[in-house]
Scaffold this active site. Sequence first.
Site, mmCIF file in Angstrom:
data_model
loop_
_atom_site.group_PDB
_atom_site.id
_atom_site.type_symbol
_atom_site.label_atom_id
_atom_site.label_comp_id
_atom_site.label_asym_id
_atom_site.label_seq_id
_atom_site.Cartn_x
_atom_site.Cartn_y
_atom_site.Cartn_z
ATOM 1 N N ASP A 29 0.879 -1.177 0.000
ATOM 2 C CA ASP A 29 0.000 0.000 0.000
ATOM 3 C C ASP A 29 0.908 1.216 0.000
ATOM 4 O O ASP A 29 1.713 1.392 0.927
ATOM 5 C CB ASP A 29 -0.886 0.016 1.249
ATOM 6 C CG ASP A 29 -1.937 -1.086 1.211
ATOM 7 O OD1 ASP A 29 -2.451 -1.370 0.118
ATOM 8 O OD2 ASP A 29 -2.235 -1.657 2.271
ATOM 9 N N ASP A 34 -13.808 -3.342 -1.922
ATOM 10 C CA ASP A 34 -13.674 -3.113 -0.480
ATOM 11 C C ASP A 34 -15.092 -3.091 0.089
ATOM 12 O O ASP A 34 -15.930 -2.305 -0.367
ATOM 13 C CB ASP A 34 -13.005 -1.761 -0.194
ATOM 14 C CG ASP A 34 -11.599 -1.670 -0.782
ATOM 15 O OD1 ASP A 34 -10.944 -2.722 -0.912
ATOM 16 O OD2 ASP A 34 -11.166 -0.544 -1.116
#
Length: 251
Positions: A11, A130
């Site tokens: 990330d 998500d």
Amino acid sequence: MLTKRIIPCLDIKNGRTVKGINFVDLRDAGDPVELASIYAKEGADELVFLDISATEEKRKTLAELVYHVAETINIPFTVGGGISSVEDVDILLKNGADKVSINSSAVKKPELINELVGKFGSQCIVVAIDAKQIDGQWKVHLVGGKVPTELNLFDWAKEVEERGAGEILFTSMDHDGTKNGFANQALAKLSGLVNIPVIASGGAGNISHFTDTFKDGKADAALAASVFHFKEIEINTLKKELKEEGIPVRI
């Protein structure tokens, strides 16, 4: 039987690898190029690079950093963050990405999936989803988990497959960074619903969590970040233990 894949995730924020809990409280986890090189040598099957603030900051993924990561590794490499057009994908593939991951842009404009698949092929297009549970329903969230929608995880996954995506990367926001295990119930339902590979993300804390997501969650691949970044789990050790559990992995 197809081997199960282990995928470290980088990330990226401001050019550095970061990791948080439930998508917040980010802390620095190192240099992405360095980490990528280590994971490729340790036996990772693939690598995922997500520019987590690109959509929120309304800018493109860091193509130059993608290029430097791609130069150092010899495993398939998926890149996501801020991708919303054929041109964006073209730039990333030219800089060394093998696949791209789209999320918010696909929800806002679902035909983008068809467009990208038509241009680059299914094998190149991963749709990241998500989601978190709200009143017992899995709801899709956008912009790095900051924007809730009324879209149901399973309905959206089915549509994503019908539009030609090659893979689904499902992150449970409830499990992300908690190290309490993956969302195996939702994963099993997802895997039974679609015929494309499902990558489990969110919740890895120990080796048994990986075993459980492959056996109970029926996941095709498991993605994790902090347990790898902070050396809590070594990839080669993880794979040896998975093999001992009868889970097919590439060693």
